[in-house]
Scaffold this motif. Structure first.
Motif, PDB file in Angstrom:
ATOM      1  N   THR A  75       6.049   8.414   5.535  1.00  9.38           N
ATOM      2  CA  THR A  75       5.982   9.269   4.652  1.00  9.38           C
ATOM      3  C   THR A  75       7.447   9.233   3.855  1.00  9.38           C
ATOM      4  O   THR A  75       7.428   9.223   2.702  1.00  9.38           O
ATOM      5  N   ALA A  76       8.605   8.734   4.723  1.00  8.09           N
ATOM      6  CA  ALA A  76       9.794   8.534   4.097  1.00  8.09           C
ATOM      7  C   ALA A  76       9.767   7.349   3.087  1.00  8.09           C
ATOM      8  O   ALA A  76      10.341   7.692   2.104  1.00  8.09           O
ATOM      9  N   GLU A  77       9.124   6.341   3.556  1.00 12.22           N
ATOM     10  CA  GLU A  77       8.998   5.147   2.668  1.00 12.22           C
ATOM     11  C   GLU A  77       8.336   5.587   1.129  1.00 12.22           C
ATOM     12  O   GLU A  77       8.639   5.186   0.317  1.00 12.22           O
ATOM     13  N   MET A  78       7.240   6.515   1.387  1.00 14.83           N
ATOM     14  CA  MET A  78       6.510   6.695   0.273  1.00 14.83           C
ATOM     15  C   MET A  78       7.265   7.823  -0.764  1.00 14.83           C
ATOM     16  O   MET A  78       7.192   7.613  -1.993  1.00 14.83           O
ATOM     17  N   LEU A  79       8.025   8.451  -0.109  1.00 17.27           N
ATOM     18  CA  LEU A  79       8.914   9.602  -0.798  1.00 17.27           C
ATOM     19  C   LEU A  79       9.966   8.658  -1.598  1.00 17.27           C
ATOM     20  O   LEU A  79      10.476   9.016  -2.743  1.00 17.27           O
ATOM     21  N   ALA A  80      10.416   7.660  -0.789  1.00 13.74           N
ATOM     22  CA  ALA A  80      11.625   7.068  -1.478  1.00 13.74           C
ATOM     23  C   ALA A  80      11.160   5.950  -2.452  1.00 13.74           C
ATOM     24  O   ALA A  80      11.951   5.124  -2.964  1.00 13.74           O
ATOM     25  N   GLY A  81      10.013   5.636  -2.692  1.00 11.03           N
ATOM     26  CA  GLY A  81       9.474   4.579  -3.564  1.00 11.03           C
ATOM     27  C   GLY A  81       9.171   3.133  -2.770  1.00 11.03           C
ATOM     28  O   GLY A  81       9.177   2.378  -3.588  1.00 11.03           O
ATOM     29  N   GLY A  82       9.369   3.156  -1.761  1.00  8.69           N
ATOM     30  CA  GLY A  82       9.226   1.720  -1.124  1.00  8.69           C
ATOM     31  C   GLY A  82       7.818   1.274  -1.134  1.00  8.69           C
ATOM     32  O   GLY A  82       7.364   0.160  -0.806  1.00  8.69           O
ATOM     33  N   ILE A  83       6.784   2.336  -0.924  1.00  5.75           N
ATOM     34  CA  ILE A  83       5.414   2.007  -1.180  1.00  5.75           C
ATOM     35  C   ILE A  83       4.796   2.728  -2.128  1.00  5.75           C
ATOM     36  O   ILE A  83       5.197   3.552  -2.350  1.00  5.75           O
ATOM     37  N   ASP A  84       3.771   2.152  -2.630  1.00  5.22           N
ATOM     38  CA  ASP A  84       3.063   2.806  -3.684  1.00  5.22           C
ATOM     39  C   ASP A  84       1.903   3.520  -3.443  1.00  5.22           C
ATOM     40  O   ASP A  84       1.339   4.468  -3.988  1.00  5.22           O
ATOM     41  N   LEU A  85       1.073   3.237  -2.227  1.00  4.11           N
ATOM     42  CA  LEU A  85       0.061   4.012  -1.587  1.00  4.11           C
ATOM     43  C   LEU A  85       0.144   4.123  -0.075  1.00  4.11           C
ATOM     44  O   LEU A  85       0.584   2.858   0.543  1.00  4.11           O
TER      45      LEU A  85
ATOM     46  N   LEU B  88       0.782  -4.195  -5.831  1.00  8.97           N
ATOM     47  CA  LEU B  88       0.661  -2.898  -5.174  1.00  8.97           C
ATOM     48  C   LEU B  88       1.078  -2.798  -3.714  1.00  8.97           C
ATOM     49  O   LEU B  88       0.689  -3.714  -2.946  1.00  8.97           O
ATOM     50  N   ILE B  89       2.094  -1.869  -3.272  1.00 10.48           N
ATOM     51  CA  ILE B  89       2.471  -2.112  -1.777  1.00 10.48           C
ATOM     52  C   ILE B  89       1.840  -0.994  -1.126  1.00 10.48           C
ATOM     53  O   ILE B  89       2.010   0.380  -1.404  1.00 10.48           O
ATOM     54  N   VAL B  90       0.969  -1.235  -0.220  1.00 11.13           N
ATOM     55  CA  VAL B  90       0.066  -0.142   0.580  1.00 11.13           C
ATOM     56  C   VAL B  90       0.842  -0.152   1.929  1.00 11.13           C
ATOM     57  O   VAL B  90       1.051  -1.046   2.736  1.00 11.13           O
ATOM     58  N   GLY B  91       1.289   1.158   2.212  1.00  7.16           N
ATOM     59  CA  GLY B  91       1.667   1.536   3.696  1.00  7.16           C
ATOM     60  C   GLY B  91       0.454   1.670   4.743  1.00  7.16           C
ATOM     61  O   GLY B  91      -0.424   2.520   4.628  1.00  7.16           O
ATOM     62  N   GLN B  92       0.197   0.750   5.585  1.00  7.06           N
ATOM     63  CA  GLN B  92      -0.960   0.523   6.825  1.00  7.06           C
ATOM     64  C   GLN B  92      -0.339   1.298   7.962  1.00  7.06           C
ATOM     65  O   GLN B  92       0.798   1.481   8.293  1.00  7.06           O
ATOM     66  N   ILE B  93      -1.256   1.809   8.885  1.00 10.22           N
ATOM     67  CA  ILE B  93      -0.971   2.510   9.952  1.00 10.22           C
ATOM     68  C   ILE B  93      -0.557   1.441  11.246  1.00 10.22           C
ATOM     69  O   ILE B  93      -0.032   1.902  11.856  1.00 10.22           O
ATOM     70  N   ALA B  94      -0.926   0.272  10.800  1.00 13.53           N
ATOM     71  CA  ALA B  94      -0.771  -0.831  12.223  1.00 13.53           C
ATOM     72  C   ALA B  94      -0.799  -2.177  11.602  1.00 13.53           C
ATOM     73  O   ALA B  94      -1.322  -2.458  10.486  1.00 13.53           O
ATOM     74  N   GLU B  95      -0.169  -3.024  12.314  1.00 14.36           N
ATOM     75  CA  GLU B  95      -0.382  -4.433  12.135  1.00 14.36           C
ATOM     76  C   GLU B  95      -1.731  -4.850  12.321  1.00 14.36           C
ATOM     77  O   GLU B  95      -2.669  -4.524  13.415  1.00 14.36           O
ATOM     78  N   PRO B  96      -2.466  -5.779  11.533  1.00 13.60           N
ATOM     79  CA  PRO B  96      -4.047  -6.070  11.775  1.00 13.60           C
ATOM     80  C   PRO B  96      -3.871  -6.881  12.895  1.00 13.60           C
ATOM     81  O   PRO B  96      -3.268  -7.749  13.381  1.00 13.60           O
ATOM     82  N   GLN B  97      -5.119  -6.952  13.744  1.00 15.71           N
ATOM     83  CA  GLN B  97      -5.441  -7.734  14.844  1.00 15.71           C
ATOM     84  C   GLN B  97      -5.718  -9.123  14.302  1.00 15.71           C
ATOM     85  O   GLN B  97      -5.254 -10.308  14.899  1.00 15.71           O
ATOM     86  N   ALA B  98      -6.517  -9.360  13.255  1.00 14.82           N
ATOM     87  CA  ALA B  98      -6.943 -10.801  12.723  1.00 14.82           C
ATOM     88  C   ALA B  98      -7.519 -10.264  11.285  1.00 14.82           C
ATOM     89  O   ALA B  98      -7.885  -9.076  10.960  1.00 14.82           O
TER      90      ALA B  98
END
Length: 523
Positions: A241-251, A35-45
């Motif tokens: 959004t573009a990644e989701m539409l193109a199939g690069g992320i699943d969630l 599962l590829i999840v698109g997050q809004i930011a890099e985690p801090q830790a």
């Protein structure tokens, strides 16, 4: 590792999808079982005791367990690493019986001593690994005076006084249990080398590219369906959004309201879930125009919150009536009505206050978890305030810079600032942001310096009340006072959202705003 090779192949496919962002959805296919999840930011830790952002918590909930957890679809507490517990009659002792036969991912045993290590590391400065902090949310357990391993599978917490939110705070990510052996091995670098007891084990973290977690086949609550999860930080919402539409992320989590209409086809599923979220404007009560209650009330009448919710947020939120989210239905004061949009009343209040064209410096952020559409909302709010006579100047900051300006207090800087909180208990937000003792210099988040002794007393009493009905009445009384005092402009309660492709099954958003992927599968 074979699985890590697979996840790298998944990222390569995702990169191809990004290059073809405006091609047909699903053009690039990510591997089954990953599962590829698109997050809004890099985690801090990846140390649950050391972070505060929901963005990070969404990863951590899948690596670690707590003594208790939220039951699916609720904010009610149920057993996790603890099978059951007893509370003393006076509410100051909690004794937990621990699950037998559980090991951390590094092979070390989970037991009472591990629990003692976790909480002493956060709470006591003389602990040998206290320096691996700071632990910004350790105040969730500030009532704890001692933690004792009664035997290998029994642990007792002693509190200085009854503390009603204690079990709920244990279910929050700050209460997740980490491996003492891993902390001892990695010391201050533990946040890059996490080890818990959760459904997924840590695979790797490639900075600004991906965090990979892998299925734990020996998970005490049953092995997950997925082979792995890849969390990709994609900070720009349009790119996500573009990644989701193109199939690069699943969630994709936190879908921009204006983008929801692009995911209406059968190949996508949209999820919504109300939760304990408040989006508001902090007002500076120490200096400037908002030191006058009439001016604060005028601002609440001036802002067209219905238009913000319906037009800017595309119906993904509800108008807020006060400081407590309606998701806490047992503690929410349903008798309160939101300030209506009434620009004439706003002008009358400004005239009554003897204020003409008050100048306001307004801090706006570019984005952040739970911040909805902050620039568009800030611009609309500026226009509404100026329509009734305010003179508003916006200053816009990147999220972490914004927090660095707002959290230490608005005095000498700004008159108003956007803010959003997602919480786990009706105690948390007002206790940290509305009490006199929560001024920034005291370590709290009361950045506008609101102070009302009656509110302070109600919150202190609610914390130690062991009867939920009594707590509810105290919180409801507090909400009515705060709404009248108007230390904030109360704007919206968000309905969190996400979108997945049609290959993802058994996913659900949770009221806690956390992600539980243990039952999710993907064709």
């Amino acid at each position: 590792m074979k699985l890590l090779t697979l996840t790298r192949r998944a990222l390569l496919a995702a990169g191809t999808a990004g290059a073809l962002a405006f091609a047909a959805p699903g053009y690039a296919q990510t591997p089954p079982g990953v599962l590829i999840v698109g997050q809004i930011a890099e985690p801090q830790a990846l140390d649950p005791a050391a972070v505060t952002a929901v963005n990070d918590f969404r990863i951590l909930m899948n690596i670690y367990d707590g003594l208790v957890r939220y039951a699916p679809g609720t904010l009610e507490v149920e057993p996790a690493l603890a099978t059951d517990w007893e509370i003393s009659e006076d509410g100051t002792e909690y004794t937990f019986n621990l699950r037998e036969g559980v090991s951390f991912h590094d092979g070390s045993p989970f037991n009472a001593e591990a629990v003692v290590f976790n909480f002493e590391r956060m709470l006591f400065e003389d602990h040998p690994y206290y320096h691996t902090g700071p632990f910004p949310l350790s105040f969730n357990f500030s009532a704890v005076t001692s933690i004792e391993a009664v035997d290998d599978l029994t642990v007792k917490f002693t509190l200085s006084e009854p503390f009603a939110p204690f079990l709920s705070n244990l279910a929050y990510p700050t209460g997740l249990i980490v491996s003492p052996a891993a902390v001892e091995e990695w010391d201050e670098d533990f946040g890059r080398h996490p080890s818990g007891t959760g459904a997924f084990t840590f695979g790797e973290w490639r900075s600004n590219e991906a965090v990979v977690i892998e299925a734990n086949p020996d998970y005490w609550d049953g092995a997950p369906e997925l082979e792995a999860v890849v969390f990709r930080p994609i900070t720009d919402a349009n790119t996500r959004t573009a990644e989701m539409l193109a199939g690069g992320i699943d969630l994709m989590v936190e879908v921009p309201p204006v983008a929801l209409g692009q995911f209406q086809g059968e190949e996508f599923e949209i999820y919504e879930q109300a939760g304990p979220h408040v989006w508001f404007l902090i007002l500076n009560l120490r200096e400037g125009p908002f030191t006058d209650q009439l001016v604060r009330q005028a601002a609440n009448y001036a802002v067209n919150k219905t238009a913000l919710v319906e037009d800017v947020l595309e119906g993904t939120a509800a108008v807020s009536a006060g400081p407590t989210p309606p998701a806490f239905n047992w503690a929410y004061n349903e008798e309160l009505e939101p300030y209506p949009y009434d620009p004439d009343r706003a002008r009358e209040l400004l005239a009554e206050a003897g204020v003409e064209n008050p100048e306001v410096t307004f801090y706006v952020t570019e984005g952040g978890s739970g911040m909805l559409d902050p620039i568009a909302m800030g611009t609309a709010i500026q226009a509404d305030l100026e329509a009734v006579g305010f003179d508003v100047t916006i200053e816009t900051y990147e999220w972490n810079t914004f927090l660095g300006e707002v959290n230490p207090g608005l005095e000498g800087k700004a008159d108003m600032a956007e803010m959003a909180w997602m919480t786990n208990d009706p105690d948390t937000l007002p206790f940290l942001t509305l009490r006199t003792a929560a001024f920034p210099e005291e370590g709290g988040f009361n950045s506008g310096y609101y102070s009302n002794p009656e509110v302070d007393a109600l919150l202190d009493e609610a914390r130690v009340a062991t009867d939920q009905e009594q707590r509810a009445e105290l919180y409801k009384e507090m909400q009515a006072i705060v709404q009248e005092d108007a230390p904030w402009v109360f704007v919206a309660n968000w309905k969190q959202n996400a979108v997945s492709n049609d290959r993802v099954e058994n996913f659900a958003l949770q009221p806690s705003f956390l992600l539980d992927l243990s039952d999710v599968s993907k064709d």
